[in-house]
Design an enzyme around this catalytic site. Structure first.
Site, short mmCIF file in Angstrom:
data_model
loop_
_atom_site.label_atom_id
_atom_site.label_comp_id
_atom_site.label_asym_id
_atom_site.label_seq_id
_atom_site.Cartn_x
_atom_site.Cartn_y
_atom_site.Cartn_z
N LYS A 19 0.82 -1.22 0.00
CA LYS A 19 0.00 0.00 0.00
C LYS A 19 0.85 1.26 0.00
O LYS A 19 0.53 2.22 -0.69
CB LYS A 19 -0.92 0.05 1.22
CG LYS A 19 -2.08 -0.91 1.17
CD LYS A 19 -3.17 -0.51 2.17
CE LYS A 19 -2.68 -0.42 3.59
NZ LYS A 19 -2.44 -1.70 4.25
N ARG A 93 -10.64 0.45 8.53
CA ARG A 93 -10.19 -0.93 8.67
C ARG A 93 -11.29 -1.80 9.28
O ARG A 93 -11.10 -2.99 9.40
CB ARG A 93 -8.97 -0.96 9.58
CG ARG A 93 -7.63 -1.15 8.84
CD ARG A 93 -6.65 -1.49 9.90
NE ARG A 93 -5.31 -1.85 9.65
CZ ARG A 93 -4.30 -1.09 9.27
NH1 ARG A 93 -4.50 0.12 8.87
NH2 ARG A 93 -3.09 -1.55 9.25
N ARG A 127 12.10 -8.61 6.91
CA ARG A 127 12.57 -7.22 7.06
C ARG A 127 13.24 -7.01 8.42
O ARG A 127 12.62 -7.20 9.47
CB ARG A 127 11.35 -6.29 6.91
CG ARG A 127 11.70 -4.83 6.87
CD ARG A 127 10.53 -4.01 6.40
NE ARG A 127 9.38 -4.08 7.30
CZ ARG A 127 8.24 -3.43 7.09
NH1 ARG A 127 8.10 -2.69 6.03
NH2 ARG A 127 7.24 -3.54 7.94
N ARG A 158 11.49 -5.21 13.79
CA ARG A 158 10.46 -4.38 14.41
C ARG A 158 9.47 -5.32 15.08
O ARG A 158 9.17 -6.38 14.53
CB ARG A 158 9.70 -3.59 13.33
CG ARG A 158 10.17 -2.18 13.11
CD ARG A 158 9.46 -1.52 11.96
NE ARG A 158 8.02 -1.74 11.93
CZ ARG A 158 7.19 -1.22 11.03
NH1 ARG A 158 7.66 -0.44 10.09
NH2 ARG A 158 5.91 -1.45 11.04
N ARG A 169 -1.59 -9.83 12.90
CA ARG A 169 -2.06 -8.70 12.08
C ARG A 169 -2.88 -9.22 10.90
O ARG A 169 -3.88 -8.64 10.52
CB ARG A 169 -0.88 -7.86 11.58
CG ARG A 169 -0.23 -7.04 12.69
CD ARG A 169 1.11 -6.51 12.26
NE ARG A 169 1.01 -5.41 11.33
CZ ARG A 169 2.03 -4.96 10.59
NH1 ARG A 169 3.20 -5.52 10.67
NH2 ARG A 169 1.85 -3.94 9.79
P1 AMP Z 1 -0.17 0.29 9.30
O1 AMP Z 1 1.11 1.05 9.17
O2 AMP Z 1 -1.28 0.82 8.46
O3 AMP Z 1 0.02 -1.20 9.14
O4 AMP Z 1 -0.66 0.49 10.80
C1 AMP Z 1 0.11 0.06 11.88
C2 AMP Z 1 -0.80 -0.32 13.04
O5 AMP Z 1 -1.59 0.83 13.42
C3 AMP Z 1 -1.82 -1.40 12.73
O6 AMP Z 1 -1.30 -2.70 12.86
C4 AMP Z 1 -2.90 -1.11 13.78
O7 AMP Z 1 -2.53 -1.58 15.04
C5 AMP Z 1 -2.90 0.41 13.82
N1 AMP Z 1 -3.88 1.00 12.88
C6 AMP Z 1 -3.62 1.68 11.73
N2 AMP Z 1 -4.78 2.08 11.13
C7 AMP Z 1 -5.79 1.64 11.92
C8 AMP Z 1 -7.20 1.71 11.83
N3 AMP Z 1 -7.83 2.30 10.78
N4 AMP Z 1 -7.93 1.14 12.82
C9 AMP Z 1 -7.33 0.53 13.86
N5 AMP Z 1 -6.01 0.41 14.00
C10 AMP Z 1 -5.22 0.96 13.04
#
Ligand code: AMP
Length: 225
Positions: A19, A93, A127, A158, A169
């Site tokens: 993404k 999400r 990674r 990480r 996840r």
């Molecule tokens: P990402 O970089 O988009 O993978 O986001 C990292 C983490 O942030 C995710 O694994 C979630 O824990 C949290 N997160 C990001 N966006 C959302 C969302 N729309 N709703 C809930 N948690 C989120």
């Protein structure tokens, strides 16, 4: 000449589906504003805001942030994007988030990156980073030396790239986010792009968006990269 409607787009796909890369290319070619919920949360975490401190405990465990916190944070940011074309990344999400968003604005395009979970697991768990410099290594492509090329210091993973967290996840995505795809599919807004390589998926996304927006990048307009 009629002014084309503003793009109100969402990009979706499991964590690690590309993404970020695709969003960067969309920004470059089509000049849209990009709002990533993950980036926004990380920014809050770095600044140790109230939301950031709360978010860290969820993120470190591979869990989603509660809907009401996420929705308030994002809707607030969306307001500041005003009269620009925009692309949301990582939000909504859950169906509850999609419904809350729907009350505030009319989404017209949902780009879905349909990448198999097995491909993603290999990508993410490979990674590793050098914490002091932020240098990123992909042990899938380079020999697993496990140390930083420049300092010789050990590399770390990480927390959210560790195999057990990646699995969590992906499970969270399956359980909570797939219904969001269904929600948008029913509205006739979902456009899915399937594949295992971002570079092969991208030309299709580019061609699709070109039907909606002009390419504003200066050079190589004919070669979408
Ligand atoms: P990402 O970089 O988009 O993978 O986001 C990292 C983490 O942030 C995710 O694994 C979630 O824990 C949290 N997160 C990001 N966006 C959302 C969302 N729309 N709703 C809930 N948690 C989120």
């Amino acid at each position: 000449m009629a002014v084309p409607p503003l793009l109100r787009a969402v990009i979706m796909g499991p964590p690690g589906s590309g993404k970020g890369t695709v969003s960067a290319r969309i920004i470059k070619h089509f000049g849209v504003k990009h709002l990533s919920s993950g980036d926004l949360l990380r920014d809050n975490m770095q600044k140790k805001t109230e939301v950031g401190i709360l978010a860290k405990s969820y993120i470190d465990q591979g869990q989603l942030i509660p809907d009401h916190i996420m929705t308030q944070l994002m809707l607030n940011e969306i307001k500041s994007l005003d009269q620009h074309n925009w692309l949301l990344d990582g939000f909504p999400r859950t169906v509850a988030q999609a419904e809350a968003l729907n009350k505030e604005c009319h989404i017209d395009t949902v780009i879905d990156l349909d990448v198999p979970f097995e491909t993603i697991k290999c990508r993410l768990t490979a990674r590793w980073i050098h914490p002091a410099s932020g240098r990123v290594y992909n042990l899938e492509f380079s020999p697993p030396k496990g140390i930083d090329d420049i300092t010789g210091e050990p590399l770390v993973q990480r927390d959210d790239d560790k195999p057990e967290t990646v699995s969590k996840r992906l499970q969270a995505y399956d359980a909570q986010t797939k219904p969001v795809l269904e929600y948008y599919r029913k509205k006739g807004l979902l456009k899915s792009f399937s594949g295992t390589e971002t570079n092969k998926i991208w030309p299709h996304i580019y061609a699709f968006l070109q039907t909606k927006l002009p390419d504003v990048s200066q050079k190589d307009a004919a070669k979408p990269r």
